[in-house]
Design a protein around this motif. Structure first.
Motif, mmCIF file in Angstrom:
data_model
loop_
_atom_site.group_PDB
_atom_site.id
_atom_site.type_symbol
_atom_site.label_atom_id
_atom_site.label_comp_id
_atom_site.label_asym_id
_atom_site.label_seq_id
_atom_site.Cartn_x
_atom_site.Cartn_y
_atom_site.Cartn_z
ATOM 1 N N VAL A 500 -3.246 -3.266 -7.775
ATOM 2 C CA VAL A 500 -2.779 -1.884 -7.692
ATOM 3 C C VAL A 500 -2.860 -1.385 -6.255
ATOM 4 N N ALA A 501 -3.981 -1.613 -5.591
ATOM 5 C CA ALA A 501 -4.111 -1.180 -4.202
ATOM 6 C C ALA A 501 -3.057 -1.847 -3.317
ATOM 7 N N ARG A 502 -2.777 -3.117 -3.566
ATOM 8 C CA ARG A 502 -1.772 -3.835 -2.765
ATOM 9 C C ARG A 502 -0.374 -3.276 -3.024
ATOM 10 N N ARG A 503 -0.098 -2.927 -4.266
ATOM 11 C CA ARG A 503 1.215 -2.367 -4.588
ATOM 12 C C ARG A 503 1.436 -1.045 -3.849
ATOM 13 N N VAL A 504 0.402 -0.230 -3.776
ATOM 14 C CA VAL A 504 0.510 1.019 -3.021
ATOM 15 C C VAL A 504 0.671 0.735 -1.536
ATOM 16 N N ALA A 505 -0.120 -0.184 -1.010
ATOM 17 C CA ALA A 505 -0.013 -0.522 0.415
ATOM 18 C C ALA A 505 1.378 -1.042 0.750
ATOM 19 N N ALA A 506 1.948 -1.854 -0.123
ATOM 20 C CA ALA A 506 3.290 -2.389 0.124
ATOM 21 C C ALA A 506 4.328 -1.271 0.146
ATOM 22 N N ALA A 507 4.135 -0.255 -0.688
ATOM 23 C CA ALA A 507 5.070 0.869 -0.697
ATOM 24 C C ALA A 507 4.989 1.669 0.598
ATOM 25 N N LEU A 508 3.809 1.720 1.216
ATOM 26 C CA LEU A 508 3.631 2.461 2.464
ATOM 27 C C LEU A 508 4.092 1.675 3.685
ATOM 28 N N ALA A 509 4.203 0.363 3.534
ATOM 29 C CA ALA A 509 4.329 -0.525 4.687
ATOM 30 C C ALA A 509 5.540 -0.229 5.563
ATOM 31 N N ALA A 510 6.701 -0.037 4.957
ATOM 32 C CA ALA A 510 7.911 0.142 5.767
ATOM 33 C C ALA A 510 7.826 1.384 6.636
ATOM 34 N N ASP A 511 7.367 2.489 6.061
ATOM 35 C CA ASP A 511 7.305 3.738 6.829
ATOM 36 C C ASP A 511 6.204 3.720 7.878
ATOM 37 N N LEU A 512 5.134 2.950 7.641
ATOM 38 C CA LEU A 512 4.035 2.910 8.593
ATOM 39 C C LEU A 512 4.080 1.682 9.501
ATOM 40 N N GLY A 513 5.075 0.820 9.300
ATOM 41 C CA GLY A 513 5.231 -0.338 10.172
ATOM 42 C C GLY A 513 4.204 -1.423 9.966
ATOM 43 N N TRP A 514 3.757 -1.621 8.736
ATOM 44 C CA TRP A 514 2.738 -2.629 8.450
ATOM 45 C C TRP A 514 3.388 -3.966 8.113
ATOM 46 N N ASP A 515 2.844 -5.055 8.677
ATOM 47 C CA ASP A 515 3.245 -6.390 8.258
ATOM 48 C C ASP A 515 2.270 -6.879 7.184
ATOM 49 N N GLU A 516 2.434 -8.125 6.731
ATOM 50 C CA GLU A 516 1.597 -8.632 5.647
ATOM 51 C C GLU A 516 0.117 -8.635 6.013
ATOM 52 N N ALA A 517 -0.177 -9.002 7.258
ATOM 53 C CA ALA A 517 -1.581 -9.019 7.677
ATOM 54 C C ALA A 517 -2.173 -7.607 7.643
#
Length: 540
Positions: A500-517
């Protein structure tokens, strides 16, 4: 809100009339009040908005029946006026709540409680101050109800066969969302707000600060400083301090709450639950769960991350079990949280009982400090601080916050339907966001997965996480799960599972510029935050 990067640029490039330090409800109120009076305003918060006490309350907007026991009529009257005002200005956020005081074994309801409720009714309906507000919600008078109606409102009491009870009214809110709504209104009137900016010291002509995300030092230029940091208020010390009486002496008091599934302890209304020693706790329906608390114990220790004391959880569960005839254990909890209230001491160790729950204002030439008080009276606390600022500046700038709506309410049926969004989500979105729910639904329409709930049995959408990043300066998984939604308090087991935490993080990733690491790191960061907050260790 504007993007955090844009806010930082404005903070360092402009000169302000006032900088407010602290992004809880009091700071948000100060920024809102000052901006509506024509001041140019900056507000900074060292962590996230509402990350402290303002997201960890009992979620009540109320007069406080227990203050009547101490004959603190002024505090109760002030709070009741604010309760009326808030439910008028923000009906989607602050709504009436029925509360019940049951009686058992053929006994009549306690007459002393009835006398207190009579006084509560009178003060709720007392004469309004001229110009305070034109109209407001006014509750029905308290009344005695029979046992059948008690059970209808408190199904969890069915096995105890209550014979009668008092029914009265207060109000309830989502405290963190109230903070964000007030901040949005402050910004609408020109305030610039940013989280993760820690003020390190007062300097001539403003404050020195640091961007806690990058470590970059900042200088915010402002003619005045308002310290609205709550339990941290005595840590920001003016350079010209001559007397310790110029700053508050904070005596933190920890309040612990827990939540359980509605099915475990079904409530339609709230209940006043005896807890021994003349104290009581609340049992309240809240956001699809049942909320139990609070405790009130002196606290010494870390203030940024405050976990519930296991002994406090036992105290709450023991009172609940004795009252409802249940056998709840920590294994039944869906969440737990604790916060500290900024109670104010005289500073005299010989007067350790002289602890005030009132708002207090402290002043030096370089800073105005406002602290103490309670969630319900945030607007009056802000008014106290800004009134003093106006006096110092010899301005003609009366308070206007008693007449400005907080957000815009919307009917759930008027919201556009989006494929994949469950029917239960629409009243939830209308209640949390008001008209801004339209923006959330536009996000939900972008991707099918964003129209789905974050946790299966609760209506919070993954789209809310994305919206929080784009419009509410959310910067982490914890910002989303603990404050932009309240899932960390309502579904601790689920949100602290890595998927669940990863699913939320993945949703935030594009707008915050996060890669997989970075996603991996942010999931770990949230799990550590959740453990520090105590939502993990208390729900095995």
């Amino acid at each position: 809100m504007i993007a955090r990067a844009d806010a930082l640029e404005a903070l360092t490039g402009d000169v302000f009339d006032v900088v407010v330090v602290g992004g809880g409800i009091t700071g948000a109120g100060c920024a809102f009040d000052a901006a509506t009076r024509g001041y140019s305003v900056a507000l900074v918060e060292k962590r996230d908005f509402a990350a402290g006490t303002s997201s960890r309350s009992s979620k009540l907007v109320h007069g406080g029946l227990r203050y009547l026991q101490n004959f603190d009529l002024g505090l109760v009257r002030e709070a009741l006026l604010e309760r009326q005002l808030m439910v008028t200005l923000a009906p989607h956020l602050v709504h009436p709540l029925k509360l019940v005081v049951p009686a058992f074994d053929g006994a009549r309801p306690d007459r002393l409680i009835g006398a207190g409720l009579n006084l509560y009714d009178v003060m709720s309906r007392g004469r309004r101050r001229r110009g305070e507000f034109a109209e407001s919600w006014s509750p029905d008078r308290h009344r005695i109800i029979d046992g059948a109606e008690v059970v209808e409102l408190l199904p969890a009491l069915a096995e105890r066969n209550p014979t009668s009870g008092y029914l009265f009214y207060d109000c309830q809110t989502d405290d963190a969302r109230l903070v964000l709504t007030v901040l949005a209104e402050a910004e609408r009137f020109g305030a610039v707000v940013a989280n993760r900016v820690e003020v390190t010291e007062l300097v001539d002509g403003g404050v020195a600060a640091v961007d806690t995300e990058t470590g970059e030092p900042l200088r915010i230029r402002a003619a005045n400083v308002i310290n609205a940091t709550g339990v941290w208020a005595d840590r920001l010390r003016p350079g010209e301090l001559r007397d310790e009486a110029d700053i508050p002496h904070i005596r933190p008091s920890r309040g612990t709450h827990v939540t359980v599934a509605h099915e475990t302890l079904p409530l339609v209304a709230g209940a006043i639950v005896p807890a021994g020693g003349g104290r009581t706790i609340f049992a309240l329906p809240w956001l699809g769960r049942t909320l139990l608390g609070t405790t009130d114990n002196d606290y010494e220790g870390e203030l940024d991350f405050i976990a519930p004391d296991p002994a406090d959880i036992d105290y709450v569960l023991e009172a609940t079990n004795a009252f409802f005839g249940t056998a709840l254990t920590p294994a039944d909890l869906t969440g737990a949280y604790a916060g500290v209230r900024p109670l104010i001491s005289s500073g005299d160790p010989k007067k350790s009982v002289d602890i005030s729950r009132k708002a207090e204002l402290y002043e030096t030439s370089s800073m105005i400090t406002i602290t103490g008080g309670k969630l319900t009276t945030w607007r009056r606390m802000a008014k106290m601080a800004v009134d003093r600022l106006v006096e110092r500046d010899a301005r003609d700038a009366p308070c206007r916050t008693h007449e400005i709506p907080l957000g815009q309410a919307v009917e759930p049926d008027s919201l556009p339907r989006v494929d994949g969004v469950a029917d239960a989500a629409y009243p939830h979105l209308a209640g949390r966001y008001g008209h801004v729910a339209h923006d959330v639904l536009r996000v939900a329409a972008e991707r099918p997965e964003w129209a789905q709930p974050i946790v299966g049995d609760l209506p919070d959408l993954l789209a809310e996480a994305v919206h929080a990043v784009r419009h509410d300066q959310a910067r982490s998984v914890g910002d989303v799960l603990l404050r932009r939604t309240r899932l960390g308090l309502l579904a601790a087991r689920e949100v602290t599972s890595e998927p669940v935490a990863r699913r939320v993080a993945a949703a935030l990733a594009a707008d915050l510029g996060w890669d997989e690491a970075r996603i991996d790191a942010e999931v770990g960061r949230f799990l550590a935050e959740a453990e520090a907050e105590g939502i993990v260790g208390t729900v095995p």
